[in-house]
Every structure is written in C-alpha cells, then in structure tokens.
Write a protein that holds these residues in place. Sequence first.
Motif, mmCIF file in Angstrom:
data_model
loop_
_atom_site.group_PDB
_atom_site.id
_atom_site.type_symbol
_atom_site.label_atom_id
_atom_site.label_comp_id
_atom_site.label_asym_id
_atom_site.label_seq_id
_atom_site.Cartn_x
_atom_site.Cartn_y
_atom_site.Cartn_z
ATOM 1 N N PHE A 28 -0.895 -0.279 -4.118
ATOM 2 C CA PHE A 28 -1.122 -1.034 -2.898
ATOM 3 C C PHE A 28 -0.224 -0.515 -1.771
ATOM 4 O O PHE A 28 0.960 -0.226 -1.998
ATOM 5 C CB PHE A 28 -0.794 -2.519 -3.102
ATOM 6 C CG PHE A 28 -1.849 -3.290 -3.845
ATOM 7 C CD1 PHE A 28 -2.663 -4.185 -3.177
ATOM 8 C CD2 PHE A 28 -2.019 -3.130 -5.207
ATOM 9 C CE1 PHE A 28 -3.629 -4.918 -3.851
ATOM 10 C CE2 PHE A 28 -2.981 -3.853 -5.896
ATOM 11 C CZ PHE A 28 -3.789 -4.749 -5.213
ATOM 12 N N ARG A 29 -0.776 -0.401 -0.572
ATOM 13 C CA ARG A 29 0.076 -0.187 0.588
ATOM 14 C C ARG A 29 0.806 -1.485 0.876
ATOM 15 O O ARG A 29 0.389 -2.559 0.444
ATOM 16 C CB ARG A 29 -0.761 0.257 1.790
ATOM 17 C CG ARG A 29 -1.342 1.660 1.636
ATOM 18 C CD ARG A 29 -1.962 2.130 2.939
ATOM 19 N NE ARG A 29 -3.210 1.427 3.208
ATOM 20 C CZ ARG A 29 -4.406 1.911 2.930
ATOM 21 N NH1 ARG A 29 -4.525 3.095 2.359
ATOM 22 N NH2 ARG A 29 -5.490 1.214 3.225
ATOM 23 N N LYS A 30 1.890 -1.406 1.652
ATOM 24 C CA LYS A 30 2.740 -2.577 1.884
ATOM 25 C C LYS A 30 1.945 -3.737 2.468
ATOM 26 O O LYS A 30 2.049 -4.880 2.011
ATOM 27 C CB LYS A 30 3.894 -2.206 2.812
ATOM 28 C CG LYS A 30 4.886 -3.344 3.023
ATOM 29 C CD LYS A 30 6.075 -2.877 3.842
ATOM 30 C CE LYS A 30 7.085 -4.010 4.004
ATOM 31 N NZ LYS A 30 8.263 -3.584 4.793
ATOM 32 N N ALA A 31 1.141 -3.460 3.495
ATOM 33 C CA ALA A 31 0.366 -4.527 4.131
ATOM 34 C C ALA A 31 -0.629 -5.128 3.156
ATOM 35 O O ALA A 31 -0.842 -6.352 3.126
ATOM 36 C CB ALA A 31 -0.351 -3.985 5.363
ATOM 37 N N GLU A 32 -1.263 -4.292 2.343
ATOM 38 C CA GLU A 32 -2.224 -4.781 1.355
ATOM 39 C C GLU A 32 -1.542 -5.672 0.320
ATOM 40 O O GLU A 32 -2.083 -6.703 -0.082
ATOM 41 C CB GLU A 32 -2.901 -3.606 0.657
ATOM 42 C CG GLU A 32 -3.797 -2.776 1.569
ATOM 43 C CD GLU A 32 -4.260 -1.484 0.911
ATOM 44 O OE1 GLU A 32 -5.253 -0.916 1.389
ATOM 45 O OE2 GLU A 32 -3.616 -1.040 -0.064
ATOM 46 N N ALA A 33 -0.351 -5.254 -0.120
ATOM 47 C CA ALA A 33 0.380 -6.038 -1.116
ATOM 48 C C ALA A 33 0.764 -7.402 -0.568
ATOM 49 O O ALA A 33 0.641 -8.424 -1.255
ATOM 50 C CB ALA A 33 1.623 -5.274 -1.570
ATOM 51 N N LEU A 34 1.221 -7.445 0.685
ATOM 52 C CA LEU A 34 1.628 -8.712 1.285
ATOM 53 C C LEU A 34 0.440 -9.659 1.422
ATOM 54 O O LEU A 34 0.533 -10.849 1.112
ATOM 55 C CB LEU A 34 2.267 -8.466 2.654
ATOM 56 C CG LEU A 34 3.661 -7.845 2.653
ATOM 57 C CD1 LEU A 34 4.090 -7.490 4.069
ATOM 58 C CD2 LEU A 34 4.678 -8.807 2.028
ATOM 59 N N ARG A 35 -0.694 -9.131 1.860
ATOM 60 C CA ARG A 35 -1.861 -9.987 2.044
ATOM 61 C C ARG A 35 -2.439 -10.442 0.703
ATOM 62 O O ARG A 35 -2.887 -11.585 0.555
ATOM 63 C CB ARG A 35 -2.917 -9.244 2.861
ATOM 64 C CG ARG A 35 -2.473 -8.960 4.286
ATOM 65 C CD ARG A 35 -3.485 -8.170 5.072
ATOM 66 N NE ARG A 35 -4.667 -8.972 5.373
ATOM 67 C CZ ARG A 35 -5.718 -8.504 6.050
ATOM 68 N NH1 ARG A 35 -5.721 -7.245 6.460
ATOM 69 N NH2 ARG A 35 -6.748 -9.288 6.308
#
Length: 317
Positions: free
Chosen positions: A159-166
């Motif tokens: 996961f990219r960081k933004a994807e992981a957070l969402r």
Amino acid sequence: MIGDLETFQDELAASGFPPLVNKLAGPGFRGRIETRDLGPLRLVSLDTPASACIGRERDASDGEHLAIKVMARGRTRVEQGRGHADLGPADLVLLDPTRTLRFESTAATHVTVLVPRRELRIRPAQLDRLIGERIDGSHGPGALVSVLARESARSATGFRKAEALRSAAAIIELIAVALEARLGDQQPAPDEWLRNRIAGYIEARLADPDLSPPGIAAAHHISVRRLHKLFEDQPLTVAALIRRRRLERCRAELTGSGRTVTAVAARWGFTDPTHFSKLFKSTYGYNARALVTSNRAQTTKTRTAEPEQDGGDQDRQ
C-alpha cells in the motif's frame, strides 16, 4: 515466523501485545506469528496450540491501543473486566491490553487488530460494557469486521501511504459500527444520553469556527460548568474533542483532496494556519504538508505513466 515458546513470546511482545503466561506451554510448543502494519493499525496473525493464558494488569501508560481479536479456527473462552466470551470461528471480542486477561483455547488461528485507542473514541462507560463481550461474526457489522480483518492480515502489503491511511480509516469505522451495534438496546444513563447528543451536535458543526463550549452549553440549555462535568471522566474534554475531530477531518481530506493545507484547515474551523500546522505535527508526528506533497507526487506519477500506457496500446494495434 514459526518458533518455540521463547521466540514466539519475544515476537509477540515486539508486536505490542501485553506479556502473557501460558500455563500449557511446554518444551514442544510451536507457534506462528506474522505482523503487518496498515496505517495506524497493526494486524497480528497467530497460530497457537492449545493454551491457557493469563495477562496481568498493566500501567495505563501502556494503553495506547485497544485490541480486536478475531477467530479464524478453533474455540477460545476469554474473560476480561465484567465480560466473558465463548468464541468460535469468525467471532470477535474487544480487549483492553491494560486490564487483567484470562483465556483458554483449543489449537487456534486468530487475527488481532491493534487499534489506537484515540481512533475508536470509546467512552469509559461504553468500554466497560463492551470489554470481554462476544460479538457475533456470522452476520451484520460483526461479520464485515471479521472478514475484513482476516483478509487484511493476509494482504496488507504494497500500500502507498495515502492508501494505507484511507484503508485503515475504513476498517476503524466498521469496527466502531460493530461495537455500537453490540451495545444494542441497552439504555444509557441520562448523562451518557446527553453526552452522546452533544457529541453528535459537535460532529455536525465541526466546520463552524465559532463552535465552542459556551455555545454548545447554551444550545443544550445547560451551564458551561455542567457541560464540563459531563465530560470530566471521558478521554477528551469538550475543547479537546472538537480539536481532535477537526484534525481527523483535516487529515482525511488532505490525504485525497489535493487542496492546500491552509484551505483545508480553514474549512474545518482552524483560522490560524501556523497554529494548525504545529497542532497537526504534535498530534500525528509529521507535517500536514507532507500529506499534500505525497498525494501530488502520486498523482503526477500516475499522469506521467498514462501516456506511455496509451502509446503502448496504439503500437500493439
């Protein structure tokens, strides 16, 4: 990782679990543990032989996380607080790592989701009613959490960081729904009912820069002193709750909107950009601007790749 008792306990401690004494563990003990992080969540997959464990009460300073234990195989009896749960495959239970814990299980496979306590925003009175209580994983919100937890533990990589957070935010929201459903038809005390009403009022008006304790008290026909009294045993004061929820809204919007930090901060009631930036960093440990930069970099990367992909298709045609 598959290991003997000492290795398994070391890995368990490194994952953030409280120390556990397993009365049934012997020289032939073999357990498997795998840990994956997804944004603020930690997903711990465990395969264990038959066990009878005790976890002692810990200092409140160790209580950064709450734990959602999800069964995949086997059966477990858990006792914590005033609750006890007999869990079968797919069932789940909420646990507090700072409290005394006892459980007995057959050989089992289970996934534990460690969630930052602040993310779930569970009030102490609600926590007392939920800890150690079985949540049915065969239908309703509990089933969604059960499936998602087990699948995420297997696939939460790349996961990219933004994807992981969402993605983590979605899981946390589902957990909150399942916990609220478990509270069921239990009638809250008058103070709890009023607190819930006030929390809803705050949630609906986070974008109002004038939202403040005096205005909230007046809207509910109580004194400011009474308002503060209602929240004195809660994890956050009224002002801190407003601030925290605004920051969470800002973080979510900065992750995916492409808007500037100043614009997002103003949208959610922060009129001083400098103060907002300092508050955001002290809360989350990184600059708000880093989310915007990361999002723009990913967008630019995607747009740069698109013409190449289109050109490749044309060449093949």
